[in-house]
Design a protein around this motif. Sequence first.
Motif, PDB file in Angstrom:
ATOM      1  N   LYS A 103       0.841  -1.130   0.095  1.00  0.00           N
ATOM      2  CA  LYS A 103       0.025   0.120  -0.016  1.00  0.00           C
ATOM      3  C   LYS A 103       0.969   1.230  -0.212  1.00  0.00           C
ATOM      4  CE  LYS A 103      -4.522  -0.095   1.787  1.00  0.00           C
ATOM      5  NZ  LYS A 103      -5.456  -0.058   2.992  1.00  0.00           N
ATOM      6  N   ARG A 104       1.848   1.242   0.743  1.00  0.00           N
ATOM      7  CA  ARG A 104       2.698   2.407   0.908  1.00  0.00           C
ATOM      8  C   ARG A 104       3.950   2.621   0.156  1.00  0.00           C
ATOM      9  NH1 ARG A 104       0.713   6.757   3.782  1.00  0.00           N
ATOM     10  NH2 ARG A 104       2.734   6.980   4.820  1.00  0.00           N
ATOM     11  N   VAL A 105       3.854   2.445  -1.216  1.00  0.00           N
ATOM     12  CA  VAL A 105       4.927   2.646  -2.147  1.00  0.00           C
ATOM     13  C   VAL A 105       4.908   3.807  -2.747  1.00  0.00           C
ATOM     14  CG1 VAL A 105       4.960   0.362  -2.373  1.00  0.00           C
ATOM     15  CG2 VAL A 105       3.722   1.722  -4.189  1.00  0.00           C
ATOM     16  N   ARG A 106       6.056   4.472  -3.297  1.00  0.00           N
ATOM     17  CA  ARG A 106       6.364   5.869  -3.963  1.00  0.00           C
ATOM     18  C   ARG A 106       5.379   5.669  -5.105  1.00  0.00           C
ATOM     19  NH1 ARG A 106       7.826   9.534  -0.406  1.00  0.00           N
ATOM     20  NH2 ARG A 106       9.788   8.647   0.960  1.00  0.00           N
ATOM     21  N   ILE A 107       4.727   7.063  -5.241  1.00  0.00           N
ATOM     22  CA  ILE A 107       3.923   7.078  -6.667  1.00  0.00           C
ATOM     23  C   ILE A 107       4.657   6.786  -7.931  1.00  0.00           C
ATOM     24  CG2 ILE A 107       3.953   9.417  -6.686  1.00  0.00           C
ATOM     25  CD1 ILE A 107       0.553   7.810  -6.866  1.00  0.00           C
ATOM     26  N   PHE A 108       5.794   7.274  -7.871  1.00  0.00           N
ATOM     27  CA  PHE A 108       6.536   7.177  -9.160  1.00  0.00           C
ATOM     28  C   PHE A 108       6.628   5.709  -9.687  1.00  0.00           C
ATOM     29  CE2 PHE A 108       8.900  11.214  -8.742  1.00  0.00           C
ATOM     30  CZ  PHE A 108       8.012  11.982  -8.921  1.00  0.00           C
ATOM     31  N   SER A 109       7.088   4.765  -8.697  1.00  0.00           N
ATOM     32  CA  SER A 109       7.306   3.263  -8.918  1.00  0.00           C
ATOM     33  C   SER A 109       5.922   2.730  -9.133  1.00  0.00           C
ATOM     34  CB  SER A 109       7.526   2.688  -7.691  1.00  0.00           C
ATOM     35  OG  SER A 109       8.984   3.095  -7.073  1.00  0.00           O
TER      36      SER A 109
ATOM     37  N   THR B 146      10.121  15.463  -8.449  1.00  0.00           N
ATOM     38  CA  THR B 146       8.684  15.572  -9.432  1.00  0.00           C
ATOM     39  C   THR B 146       8.787  14.817 -10.740  1.00  0.00           C
ATOM     40  OG1 THR B 146       9.759  17.463 -10.603  1.00  0.00           O
ATOM     41  CG2 THR B 146       8.459  17.990  -8.662  1.00  0.00           C
ATOM     42  N   ALA B 147       7.879  14.604 -11.355  1.00  0.00           N
ATOM     43  CA  ALA B 147       7.841  13.757 -12.685  1.00  0.00           C
ATOM     44  C   ALA B 147       7.001  14.390 -13.621  1.00  0.00           C
ATOM     45  CB  ALA B 147       7.587  12.151 -12.551  1.00  0.00           C
ATOM     46  N   ARG B 148       7.115  14.359 -15.020  1.00  0.00           N
ATOM     47  CA  ARG B 148       6.221  14.530 -15.942  1.00  0.00           C
ATOM     48  C   ARG B 148       5.828  13.416 -16.539  1.00  0.00           C
ATOM     49  NH1 ARG B 148       9.119  18.505 -18.850  1.00  0.00           N
ATOM     50  NH2 ARG B 148       8.011  20.065 -17.661  1.00  0.00           N
ATOM     51  N   LEU B 149       4.368  13.396 -16.424  1.00  0.00           N
ATOM     52  CA  LEU B 149       3.764  12.300 -17.202  1.00  0.00           C
ATOM     53  C   LEU B 149       3.111  12.707 -18.461  1.00  0.00           C
ATOM     54  CD1 LEU B 149       1.470  10.996 -14.257  1.00  0.00           C
ATOM     55  CD2 LEU B 149       3.701  10.077 -14.988  1.00  0.00           C
ATOM     56  N   THR B 150       3.286  11.961 -19.282  1.00  0.00           N
ATOM     57  CA  THR B 150       2.750  12.104 -20.913  1.00  0.00           C
ATOM     58  C   THR B 150       1.763  11.065 -21.154  1.00  0.00           C
ATOM     59  OG1 THR B 150       4.896  13.322 -21.621  1.00  0.00           O
ATOM     60  CG2 THR B 150       3.229  12.611 -23.081  1.00  0.00           C
ATOM     61  N   THR B 151       0.336  11.319 -21.307  1.00  0.00           N
ATOM     62  CA  THR B 151      -0.546  10.288 -21.470  1.00  0.00           C
ATOM     63  C   THR B 151      -0.861   9.982 -23.061  1.00  0.00           C
ATOM     64  OG1 THR B 151      -2.045  11.988 -21.835  1.00  0.00           O
ATOM     65  CG2 THR B 151      -1.765  11.080 -19.367  1.00  0.00           C
ATOM     66  N   HIS B 152      -1.354   8.899 -23.338  1.00  0.00           N
ATOM     67  CA  HIS B 152      -1.731   8.586 -24.912  1.00  0.00           C
ATOM     68  C   HIS B 152      -2.538   9.799 -25.529  1.00  0.00           C
ATOM     69  CE1 HIS B 152       0.428   4.792 -24.725  1.00  0.00           C
ATOM     70  NE2 HIS B 152      -0.355   4.725 -23.284  1.00  0.00           N
ATOM     71  N   CYS B 153      -3.160  10.574 -24.741  1.00  0.00           N
ATOM     72  CA  CYS B 153      -4.023  11.490 -25.391  1.00  0.00           C
ATOM     73  C   CYS B 153      -3.166  13.072 -25.523  1.00  0.00           C
ATOM     74  CB  CYS B 153      -5.210  11.869 -24.724  1.00  0.00           C
ATOM     75  SG  CYS B 153      -5.291  12.276 -22.906  1.00  0.00           S
ATOM     76  N   ASN B 154      -1.843  12.887 -25.280  1.00  0.00           N
ATOM     77  CA  ASN B 154      -0.790  14.023 -25.319  1.00  0.00           C
ATOM     78  C   ASN B 154      -1.188  15.169 -24.158  1.00  0.00           C
ATOM     79  OD1 ASN B 154       0.746  12.856 -27.399  1.00  0.00           O
ATOM     80  ND2 ASN B 154      -0.914  13.749 -28.934  1.00  0.00           N
ATOM     81  N   LYS B 155      -1.740  14.796 -23.092  1.00  0.00           N
ATOM     82  CA  LYS B 155      -1.791  15.664 -22.122  1.00  0.00           C
ATOM     83  C   LYS B 155      -0.484  15.441 -21.074  1.00  0.00           C
ATOM     84  CE  LYS B 155      -6.714  16.097 -21.934  1.00  0.00           C
ATOM     85  NZ  LYS B 155      -7.951  15.655 -20.963  1.00  0.00           N
ATOM     86  N   GLU B 156      -0.138  16.363 -20.328  1.00  0.00           N
ATOM     87  CA  GLU B 156       1.277  16.491 -19.521  1.00  0.00           C
ATOM     88  C   GLU B 156       1.056  16.499 -18.218  1.00  0.00           C
ATOM     89  OE1 GLU B 156       4.594  18.391 -20.815  1.00  0.00           O
ATOM     90  OE2 GLU B 156       4.714  17.089 -22.516  1.00  0.00           O
ATOM     91  N   PHE B 157       1.135  15.841 -17.060  1.00  0.00           N
ATOM     92  CA  PHE B 157       0.924  16.443 -15.719  1.00  0.00           C
ATOM     93  C   PHE B 157       2.086  16.426 -14.958  1.00  0.00           C
ATOM     94  CE2 PHE B 157      -2.789  13.673 -17.172  1.00  0.00           C
ATOM     95  CZ  PHE B 157      -3.714  14.556 -16.782  1.00  0.00           C
TER      96      PHE B 157
END
Length: 117
Positions: free
Chosen positions: A18-24, A51-62
């Motif tokens: 349950k308690r793992v880092r979100i990046f992993s 921090t991390a930059r996520l790129t989704t398949h719909c080309n949105k970045e978070f």
Amino acid sequence: MGTEEKRTKPVKKRYYRKRVRIFSLIDKIKLWPSRTGQLHGIRSIEIMGNTARLTTHCNKEFLINNSLNSRAGRWLRNKWFVRVCPECRVPDWKLEKYSATLFKRHQGSMLIKNNEL
């Protein structure tokens, strides 16, 4: 005998802590719940320190922070989402695999890579 049904295997249950880092966790399951409740498929994750930059398949970045108890972490562990993003087109097998994933406190993989030790 001309019509044979295709037999499907029962989905294998996967256990993660349950308690793992979100990046992993995101790097493993490749799904992201946005604030609107849409479940996006992850194309790439670029880690920049804490921090991390996520790129989704719909080309949105978070841009996300590495946290144990963030909103997205809770939503992923509890499998809360309103709907799947129609542009990302997350396949049904991935949603079945995600629904069979269990998050336990004292059982499962810690998702720690060898270079993180």
